[in-house]
Each structure stands twice: as structure tokens, then as C-alpha cells.
Scaffold this motif. Structure first.
Motif, PDB file in Angstrom:
ATOM      1  N   ASN A 385       0.811  -1.230   0.000  1.00  0.00           N
ATOM      2  CA  ASN A 385       0.000   0.000   0.000  1.00  0.00           C
ATOM      3  C   ASN A 385       0.842   1.277   0.000  1.00  0.00           C
ATOM      4  N   PHE A 386       2.143   1.120   0.201  1.00  0.00           N
ATOM      5  CA  PHE A 386       2.989   2.310   0.317  1.00  0.00           C
ATOM      6  C   PHE A 386       3.262   2.939  -1.052  1.00  0.00           C
ATOM      7  N   ILE A 387       3.595   4.252  -1.011  1.00  0.00           N
ATOM      8  CA  ILE A 387       3.930   4.934  -2.256  1.00  0.00           C
ATOM      9  C   ILE A 387       5.452   5.157  -2.291  1.00  0.00           C
ATOM     10  N   GLU A 388       6.000   5.176  -3.492  1.00  0.00           N
ATOM     11  CA  GLU A 388       7.435   5.469  -3.570  1.00  0.00           C
ATOM     12  C   GLU A 388       7.626   6.981  -3.564  1.00  0.00           C
ATOM     13  N   ILE A 389       8.590   7.438  -2.801  1.00  0.00           N
ATOM     14  CA  ILE A 389       8.905   8.874  -2.733  1.00  0.00           C
ATOM     15  C   ILE A 389      10.124   9.111  -3.618  1.00  0.00           C
ATOM     16  N   LYS A 390       9.979  10.051  -4.525  1.00  0.00           N
ATOM     17  CA  LYS A 390      11.121  10.295  -5.434  1.00  0.00           C
ATOM     18  C   LYS A 390      11.643  11.701  -5.277  1.00  0.00           C
TER      19      LYS A 390
END
Ligand code: UDP
Length: 390
Positions: A385-390
Motif C-alpha cells: 500500500n505504500f507509495i514510492e517517494i522520489k
């Protein structure tokens, strides 16, 4: 004139003729005797502080490393998956997996998360796999006496908490938004350069010989100085400004809100006051760069770089419960001892200038996360469920 009156008043036969003057002289002499006693204590404090002071090693953010050691000590037996699960709700969970950063999609204060991520993203190539929970509220979460226990990262804490201190988001962005800084206080790199330049432009001799404080009433510990300034405006200019919670003049201690003063303007004053707010205040590091003497009130609330700053060397400590009278005495002490005030002001500036560069903040994050990761007893599995932080 006072000296002559003292001589006259010491002559018993003259007292009757000069009664009211003599009473006044007696009061003033008593006050200055007490003040000299007080000053003796201050000189003693300075001497002792100098005797025990050992400058820290300026390389690789070493001046602050002991804080990491202290904060992680409570977790020396390792950090289990259950322990992290225990305190998941206390902040925003992050994962680092294969040099990529992932986060719970929910962050209570997005600008604060961004300010934190700025530092972590640039460190990713050097960081092992791990997961951790970051509290973006002002207040720490893991009380030593009650409540849940586990590793929670917080920007500020007192000795009552087990939170692990991390460099605040506001080194990059997400600090308090005031009229003067409507986007929120951040970009420490820019503030550092600007303040240091201003500090060089305003020589010590040109600074006004009184104390300044400008800020909102986030803690009543600020009241005695504000009240002193109302009685003795020549000694201090300390006034409350509005914050978002302001409703009536009662929130500014029954006076209309004052207009805000930029950090740079602070540098025009010889003496600057720092107080805790809800937790530690972001004011401290900024005003230390003015080359003005900082009075730091209370020693309870910390950020990671506070322990490297030593009382009577880098700033003058003031008891959190100090009365108007005690504050008046301290200001009189520095007004009467200009060389000492100037020396402490220079020391405070140098400590921050040398050891709180952006590089040091990054270095602290890196050491902290690497040492934390060593304590993890399990291999984190990526949360779908996590989002990738860029
Ligand atoms: N501030 C400022 N000028 C002002 C008032 C506040 O630069 O006239 C800064 C202050 O130094 C602090 C932030 O705005 O970094 C918030 O200050 P406040 O006193 O409202 O709250 P604190 O965070 O200190 O509890």
C-alpha cells in the motif's frame, strides 16, 4: 552624587537631615550589594564552565554523535517487528528497500514529510534496508512512565521521553508560516548565509544594548520577559505576536499583537532571548547566528544539536521559572560586562556556524539511520500500500 550621599549618610549625625535621600541611597546600595553577590555567582559559573569545557571534534558531525548513542541506548537489545508494530500509529511509517524510499500514503503534515524526505532521498545510495516511524507532530510520543513503547523518531523531546531525535523538517521546509515567512520557515542553508552576512555587517558596538524577543505566546514561560519589557522598555523589547490560534488580546497577554521582526533584524540587538514553544523552538539556531548574546530559557526541551551547546560558553542559561527580577539581574550583568557578553555571543555563533551546516544535518541523518538499521532484528518486507517517494 550617590557616593557623596553615601558618605553623608554614613555619618549618623547627618541622617536626620537627609532622611528620605538616605533611605533611597540605602535601598540602592543594598540592591547593588545583592547584585554584586549575584554577579559573583555568574562569574563563578563562567569560570567553572570554561574549566570543564572540551571543544568537540568538528569532523563528520561528531559534535552531535553522542545524542544518537544516548537515544538508541534504550533499544540496544534490538528492535523487533512487534516493537515497530506497537507504535505504528504514532507517526508516518517509512521503508527503505533496495535504496528506494517508500511511505504510508498518509502524512499528517505533508510539508513536514517533504522536509524530512529531502534529506533521506539524497542518502539512499548509502542506506541499508530498514523501516521506521517518524512523528511529524511537535510533541514527542513515547513517555518513559506510561503509554506504548517502541522506536519513534521525533524532532524534539525532553528527558521524560524515549523518542529518538531527528533533524527537524524545517532545516529544509515545513516550518511555521508567519506573515514574514508565509511559505513557512525552512531553507536553513539560505538563512545561515544571510544571517552570517548580516552578523558581519553589524558590529558589536553598533548593536543596541538591550534584549529582544518577538514571538507568539506558545508557552507562558515567555511572560516574565514580556512583562519586564512593559515596565522597563530600556532594558528589553519583548512583545507577543499573533499566531494562527490568536483570537483576542488575551492571547497576547492583554496587549495588541506586535508586528513581526525578521531574523536579520534580530541581529541589531546585543541580547536575544530563546524560549521553548510547544516543544523546542526553531528560533534558537537562527538567533545564535546573529553574533548577539543568546539567553536560553529552560533546558528541558531539546533538538538534536542542543547538547553540543554549552551553558555560559555558547549562551547564558536562564531558569525556566526565572522571575522578572532574575531576568533583570542577568541583563544588568551583561550590560555591565560587555566583553563577556561579546565573547559568549561569538562562541555561540561559531559553534552553530562550524557544526550546524547542511552537511552536518545530512551527516546526522545518515549516522542515525545506519545505526538504527543495525538494531533491526528483521528484514522489512515492502508494504504493497505504500507509495514510492522520489
Ligand atoms: N518569528 C520571527 N519573527 C517574529 C515572530 C516569530 O522570526 O516576529 C519566528 C520565530 O523565531 C520562530 C517562528 O517564527 O522560529 C515561530 O515563532 P513563535 O514564537 O510563534 O512560536 P515558537 O515556534 O517559537 O513556539
Amino acid at each position: 552624587a550617590n557616593y557623596l550621599l553615601t558618605v553623608i549618610c554614613n555619618d549618623q549625625s547627618c541622617i536626620a537631615d537627609n532622611k528620605s535621600d538616605c533611605n533611597k541611597v540605602e535601598r540602592e546600595n543594598k540592591y547593588s550589594r545583592e547584585l554584586n553577590e549575584k554577579f559573583k555567582d555568574y562569574f563563578d559559573n563562567i569560570r567553572k564552565a570554561k574549566e570543564s569545557y572540551q571543544p568537540c571534534d568538528k569532523s563528520k558531525c561528531s559534535c552531535h554523535s553522542n545524542v544518537i548513542h544516548e537515544d538508541l541506548k534504550r533499544f540496544k537489545d534490538g528492535i523487533s517487528k512487534e516493537l515497530v508494530q506497537n507504535i505504528k500509529s504514532k507517526g508516518t511509517k517509512y521503508q527503505i528497500i533496495n535504496h528506494k524510499l517508500y511511505r504510508d500514503p498518509e502524512c499528517m503534515f505533508p510539508a513536514r514529510c517533504s522536509g524530512i524526505e529531502h534529506f533521506i532521498l539524497e542518502l539512499l545510495p548509502d542506506l541499508p534496508n530498514m523501516e521506521f516511524v517518524v512523528n511529524t507532530r511537535d510533541w514527542p510520543q513515547i513517555h518513559k512512565q506510561y503509554g506504548a513503547f517502541g522506536p519513534v523518531f521525533s524532532f524534539s523531546k525532553s528527558n521524560d521521553y524515549y523518542d529518538i531525535m531527528y533533524p527537524a523538517w524545517a532545516f529544509w521546509e515545513g516550518g511555521p508560516a508567519i506573515e514574514l515567512y508565509p511559505k513557512g520557515i525552512g531553507r536553513w542553508d539560505i538563512h545561515r548565509k544571510q544571517l552570517s552576512k548580516i552578523a558581519d555587517e553589524i558590529s558589536w558596538e553598533k548593536k543596541m544594548g538591550k534584549a529582544l524577543f518577538r514571538g507568539s505566546r506558545t508557552s507562558p514561560e515567555r511572560d516574565p520577559l514580556v512583562l519586564l519589557s512593559r515596565e522597563e522598555p530600556d532594558l528589553a523589547d519583548a512583545q507577543y505576536t499573533k499566531n494562527q490560534a490568536w483570537k483576542t488580546d488575551a492571547d497576547t497577554l492583554h496587549a495588541p499583537p506586535a508586528s513581526e521582526i525578521s531574523f536579520g533584524e534580530h541581529c541589531k540587538y546585543k541580547y536575544l532571548f530563546n524560549f521553548r514553544g510547544v516543544a523546542a523552538s526553531f528560533r534558537f539556531k537562527h538567533i545564535l547566528l546573529c553574533k548577539s548574546l543568546v539567553f536560553h530559557v529552560g533546558n528541558e526541551w531539546l533538538e538534536f544539536f542542543y547538547p553540543a551547546l554549552k551553558p555560559w560558553i555558547h549562551y547564558i542559561p536562564v531558569d525556566a521559572k526565572a522571575t522578572k527580577q532574575e531576568i533583570r539581574e542577568l541583563i544588568e550583568f551583561v550590560k555591565n560586562n560587555d566583553d563577556i557578553a561579546r565573547e559568549i555571543a561569538e562562541n555561540g555563533y561559531q559553534m552553530i556556524w562550524d557544526n550546524l551546516k547542511m552537511k552536518d544535518v545530512s551527516c546526522y541523518w545518515k549516522k542515525l539511520l545506519k545505526q538504527y538499521a543495525k538494531l533491526l532484528k528483521y528484514e522489512p518486507v515492502m508494504d504493497e500500500n505504500f507509495i514510492e517517494i522520489k
